[in-house]
Motif scaffolding. Structure first.
Motif, short mmCIF file in Angstrom:
data_model
loop_
_atom_site.label_atom_id
_atom_site.label_comp_id
_atom_site.label_asym_id
_atom_site.label_seq_id
_atom_site.Cartn_x
_atom_site.Cartn_y
_atom_site.Cartn_z
N VAL A 146 7.54 28.43 40.99
CA VAL A 146 7.93 27.80 42.25
C VAL A 146 7.11 28.43 43.37
N GLN A 147 6.51 27.60 44.22
CA GLN A 147 5.85 28.05 45.43
C GLN A 147 6.50 27.31 46.60
N ASP A 148 7.18 28.06 47.43
CA ASP A 148 7.94 27.46 48.52
C ASP A 148 7.50 28.06 49.85
N LYS A 149 6.95 27.23 50.71
CA LYS A 149 6.57 27.66 52.06
C LYS A 149 7.36 26.89 53.11
N SER A 150 8.57 26.46 52.74
CA SER A 150 9.41 25.72 53.67
C SER A 150 9.89 26.61 54.80
N ASP A 151 10.15 25.99 55.95
CA ASP A 151 10.70 26.73 57.08
C ASP A 151 12.08 27.29 56.75
N VAL A 152 12.40 28.42 57.34
CA VAL A 152 13.79 28.89 57.30
C VAL A 152 14.63 27.89 58.08
N PRO A 153 15.70 27.34 57.49
CA PRO A 153 16.50 26.33 58.20
C PRO A 153 16.98 26.82 59.55
N ALA A 154 16.94 25.93 60.53
CA ALA A 154 17.30 26.28 61.89
C ALA A 154 18.80 26.55 62.03
N LEU A 155 19.13 27.42 62.97
CA LEU A 155 20.51 27.70 63.33
C LEU A 155 20.82 27.11 64.70
N LEU A 156 22.11 26.92 64.97
CA LEU A 156 22.58 26.44 66.27
C LEU A 156 23.40 27.53 66.94
N ASN A 157 23.26 27.69 68.24
CA ASN A 157 23.97 28.71 69.00
C ASN A 157 25.34 28.16 69.45
N LEU A 158 26.41 28.78 68.95
CA LEU A 158 27.78 28.40 69.30
C LEU A 158 28.50 29.53 70.03
N SER A 159 27.76 30.45 70.61
CA SER A 159 28.37 31.63 71.23
C SER A 159 29.34 31.24 72.34
N VAL A 160 30.42 32.02 72.43
CA VAL A 160 31.49 31.75 73.40
C VAL A 160 31.69 32.99 74.26
N PRO A 161 32.39 32.87 75.40
CA PRO A 161 32.69 34.06 76.21
C PRO A 161 33.33 35.14 75.36
N GLY A 162 32.82 36.35 75.54
CA GLY A 162 33.20 37.47 74.68
C GLY A 162 32.06 37.87 73.77
N ASP A 163 31.20 36.90 73.40
CA ASP A 163 29.97 37.22 72.67
C ASP A 163 28.92 37.71 73.66
N LEU A 164 28.20 38.75 73.29
CA LEU A 164 27.22 39.36 74.18
C LEU A 164 26.14 38.38 74.60
N LEU A 165 25.72 37.51 73.70
CA LEU A 165 24.69 36.53 74.02
C LEU A 165 25.14 35.60 75.13
N CYS A 166 26.40 35.25 75.11
CA CYS A 166 26.96 34.36 76.14
C CYS A 166 27.13 35.10 77.46
N ASP A 167 27.68 36.31 77.40
CA ASP A 167 28.04 37.02 78.62
C ASP A 167 26.83 37.59 79.36
N THR A 168 25.84 38.10 78.63
CA THR A 168 24.70 38.76 79.28
C THR A 168 23.49 37.84 79.45
N GLN A 169 23.32 36.88 78.58
CA GLN A 169 22.16 35.98 78.66
C GLN A 169 22.53 34.61 79.22
N ASN A 170 23.82 34.39 79.41
CA ASN A 170 24.31 33.09 79.88
C ASN A 170 23.87 31.96 78.95
N LEU A 171 23.83 32.27 77.65
CA LEU A 171 23.47 31.29 76.63
C LEU A 171 24.73 31.01 75.80
N CYS A 172 25.56 30.15 76.31
CA CYS A 172 26.86 29.86 75.71
C CYS A 172 26.86 28.44 75.15
N SER A 173 27.77 28.22 74.21
CA SER A 173 27.95 26.86 73.72
C SER A 173 28.38 25.97 74.89
N GLU A 174 28.00 24.71 74.82
CA GLU A 174 28.34 23.80 75.90
C GLU A 174 29.86 23.74 76.09
N GLU A 175 30.29 23.85 77.30
CA GLU A 175 31.71 23.87 77.67
C GLU A 175 32.39 25.17 77.24
#
Length: 747
Positions: A244-273
């Motif tokens: 097997v030779q596989d050079k496929s991309d690593v499947p993409a992830l979606l950001n669902l971070s909510v208040p309380g998660d550091l990514l949401c609180d410090t980067q303002n990158l929160c899930s919509e709503e």
């Protein structure tokens, strides 16, 4: 084309229900190889679903996730953390520690070769004779461990008949697939087989709204060579090489971070709503991840199968070796921020040997004994980028210097030895008793270094963990008449322990074994001259010592996130399988699963008051939908010089949780529709198909990483600070066209 295909396929399917033919036919006979010998499926006293090659082919099922729902209670979610990974769940039993050093709770095997990790479990389905889904334990009958069932794929054997079969399909998102199988004679008693599988495309099933780069691009190639020597008396020797030779991309992830998660609180990158139900990008079909998604994964496997008779005994064996190399990058935060990304280099090797000896001693008594050996070797370098500086900026962890990288180095050697036996005794014309036992011995030699530059938390772990256990199964079957049988089975199975390849200290390194006690009672029936089969089973499982990720105080006094065997799950439910052939060339299949699963023991440490514990028994158990229902029909009829075949499938799944600890871990009810219509003319078959024709998108494998998983935290910490919450997403609608060519070579 999509709308036309939906209307045409559904209309033809409904019209076919009114078709009538004077000649009645039977439901196709199927057999199982699970107990090392060919047995009629309908009268085997176990919960086994067999999916034939024709069903897989005509319904356009091309990887393991496509089999979801065909067997009652079967869930298969893709798993981005490992190449072609899958989380397989049966009757609520599944793995939630997907590390490379951990065995899967529901393993996958190919031609009897046990796949020792979650990687490559999402197998491509081509060149198959059948797929067997073992529902319930069944771990006694095979050498590899299985806590709650297994999925076994069997490919076709080389044939002395000169044959060829090639397939090409094209569809949405520029998806292209080609595969072929060729068999040919070599000598009077020898034959060969060549097969290949190639796929490209699939990009833009998720759009990167910031960089506009391709996500989820498939770049996969696999080839196989098989040679068989077989005598008229049934003795055989088969060698198979797979690459097997596989050079496929690593499947993409979606950001669902909510208040309380550091990514949401410090980067303002929160899930919509801010509620975690809609990704930060505002759409389940878009991501904004910025780190490299490149992965290269190579596999080389050799397998030697043999079988012969010796003094009235049937002897069968498998010797196999498997090597894989992986280099990959993944953006774990799924955003445009430099927050948490991983670069990984992993080398894995396994060698397995299996031998079974069967004898039908008398017409009423048979026995089987066997031995199994598995050796695994792992070497892994994991580099975690940005996250230490993020923790430092947030005042959670003190590090020195810019761009500090957390480096995890792991070496592990695993050796599993098993001896097993099975007795079958027909007490009289109606009653049959079987009993089996397996002894397992497991050794883990684990060396692990967790380095956090600029801190005092660099840790070296060197452990050797021996373990042994006994598993077993006993069954009693009653043959009512030629059309019905009852059976009862009890089994005890174990998922061996392992180690966490992301551990911060010795306390968090070891993961203990999990065990399952399973009871089931079933009835198998056939009606109307075997034009209708209805099988029903009721079961109750106790899944004990289940490893869950918890945050606790380590012996060093620091706070860490570890896997701990703290939970017990009770599953109970019933399943129905129906196969019917009401008229010639018209067939139906239905599978229904109803399950109630509850935590009956799940207590974790209280960081504020370590002397007490927090009761988490009220959480919903993961991968345990209350109801799953699949219904499909196939109809064929002659048209001109060819044959038309129609297929329609419906699947409904009630809400379930992929992660009980995260409020966003709930997957809502969903319905999926599949259609296909094909025309076979001479050597050619032309097929239109639509998978997930109703365009249902839903989240899978919701994951939340907290700070204690990355680094040991001060003892003053009173709660596990979340870093981010992410999820994967199922495949969108896929509509396309396929051409199959099967030359007749002189026929």
């Amino acid at each position: 084309m999509t709308l036309i295909l939906r209307i045409a396929s559904l209309g033809c399917f409904i019209l076919s229900l009114a078709a009538f033919a004077e000649e009645s036919v039977e439901v196709s006979d199927k057999s199982t190889q699970h107990r090392y010998r060919e047995e009629p499926l309908q009268w085997t006293a176990m919960s086994i679903t067999v999916i034939s090659a024709a069903e897989i082919e005509e319904t356009y099922r091309r990887d393991l996730t496509d089999l979801e729902g065909l067997a009652p209670g079967l869930l298969v979610d893709s798993l981005s953390s490992v190449p072609y990974g899958a989380t397989v769940a049966l009757r609520g039993v599944a793995s939630n520690n997907e590390g490379i050093s951990a065995f899967a709770a529901i393993p996958v095997s190919v031609d009897g070769v046990f796949l020792g990790t979650h990687a490559n479990q999402n197998q491509a389905l081509f060149d198959l004779a059948s797929v067997e889904v073992i529902r319930g334990s069944g771990g006694t009958f095979r050498g590899g461990p299985a806590a709650g069932g297994s999925v076994n794929l069997y490919r076709t054997r080389p044939s002395r008949e000169l044959t060829a079969r090639t397939r090409a399909s094209f569809g949405d998102y520029n998806r292209k697939r080609f595969d072929g199988v060729f068999t040919f004679p070599i000598l009077d008693s020898m034959a060969g087989k060549l097969s290949f599988n190639w796929k490209r495309g699939n990009a833009e099933t998720i759009i990167n709204q910031d960089s506009f780069r391709k996500e989820n691009e498939d770049h996969y190639s696999a080839g196989s060579v098989a040679l068989i020597w077989q005598r008229p008396d049934g003795n055989f020797l088969q060698y198979t090489y797979d690459s097997v030779q596989d050079k496929s991309d690593v499947p993409a992830l979606l950001n669902l971070s909510v208040p309380g998660d550091l990514l949401c609180d410090t980067q303002n990158l929160c899930s919509e709503e801010g509620n975690g139900t809609i990704p930060e990008t505002g759409s389940i079909g878009r991501t904004s991840q910025n780190y490299s998604n490149i992965r290269e994964y190579n596999i080389n496997q050799h397998a030697l199968h043999f079988g012969f008779e010796l003094a009235g005994h049937e002897v069968k064996g498998i010797i196999a070796s498997r090597k894989s190399d992986e280099d990959s990058n993944q953006d774990l935060d799924a955003t445009s921020a430099d927050f948490y990304s991983v670069t990984l280099n992993r080398k894995y090797e396994q060698v397995s040997q299996e031998l079974s000896v069967f004898r039908q001693l008398t017409p009423t008594f048979s026995y089987m004994v066997g031995a199994y050996y598995l050796s695994q070797s792992l070497e892994q370098n994991r580099y975690e980028l940005y996250i230490l500086n993020v923790l430092s900026d947030a005042g959670i962890l003190a590090v020195t210097g810019p761009d500090e990288t957390r480096h995890l180095y792991t070496q592990q050697e695993t050796r599993l030895r098993s001896v097993f036996g099975q007795l079958d005794y027909q007490l009289n014309e109606q009653w049959t008793l079987d009993a089996g036992v397996k002894w397992n011995e497991l050794d883990h030699d684990f060396y692990h270094v967790a380095s956090l530059p600029g801190t005092a938390n660099a840790t070296e772990i060197d452990t050797f963990e021996p373990d042994d256990e006994i598993t077993g199964s006993i069954g009693l079957a009653y043959r009512v008449d030629n059309d019905a049988s009852l059976y009862f089975r009890y089994s005890h199975s174990v998922r061996p322990g392992g180690h966490d390849d992301q551990a911060n200290s010795v306390d968090g390194a070891e993961i203990g074994e999990e065990d399952t006690d399973a009871l089931e009672m079933g009835i198998k029936t056939q009606w109307l001259d075997d034009r209708l089969r209805i099988n029903y089973v009721v079961y109750r499982n106790s899944y004990r010592n289940k490893a869950e990720r918890v945050t606790q105080v380590a012996s060093s006094g620091m706070i860490e996130s570890v896997f701990s065997n703290v939970a017990t799950i009770e599953n109970r439910g019933h399943e129905i399988e129906i196969e019917a052939v009401p008229f010639d060339n018209l067939s139906f299949r239905a599978a229904l699963s109803h399950m109630n699963a509850d935590y009956v023991n799940y207590r974790v440490p209280d960081l504020i008051d370590p002397a007490n514990a927090i009761d988490k028994e009220t959480l919903i158990t993961p991968f345990s939908p209350t109801d799953m229902f699949h219904f499909s029909g196939r109809y064929s009829f002659p048209y001109g010089e060819g044959t038309v075949r129609l297929y329609a499938g419906y699947r409904f799944t009630t809400e379930y949780w992929s992660n009980s600890d995260v409020p966003t871990g709930r997957i809502d009810n969903f319905t999926l529709l599949d259609f296909s219509a094909e025309f076979e003319w001479r050597e050619w078959t032309f097929r239109l198909f639509s998978k997930n024709a109703n365009s249902k998108r839903y989240l899978t494998n919701v994951s939340r990483i907290d700070a204690a998983r990355v680094a040991s935290l001060p003892s003053t910490t009173t709660s596990a600070r979340g870093l981010m919450t992410t999820a994967e997403v199922n495949q969108p609608e896929f509509t396309g066209f396929e051409v199959i060519y099967v030359p007749r070579f002189g026929r």
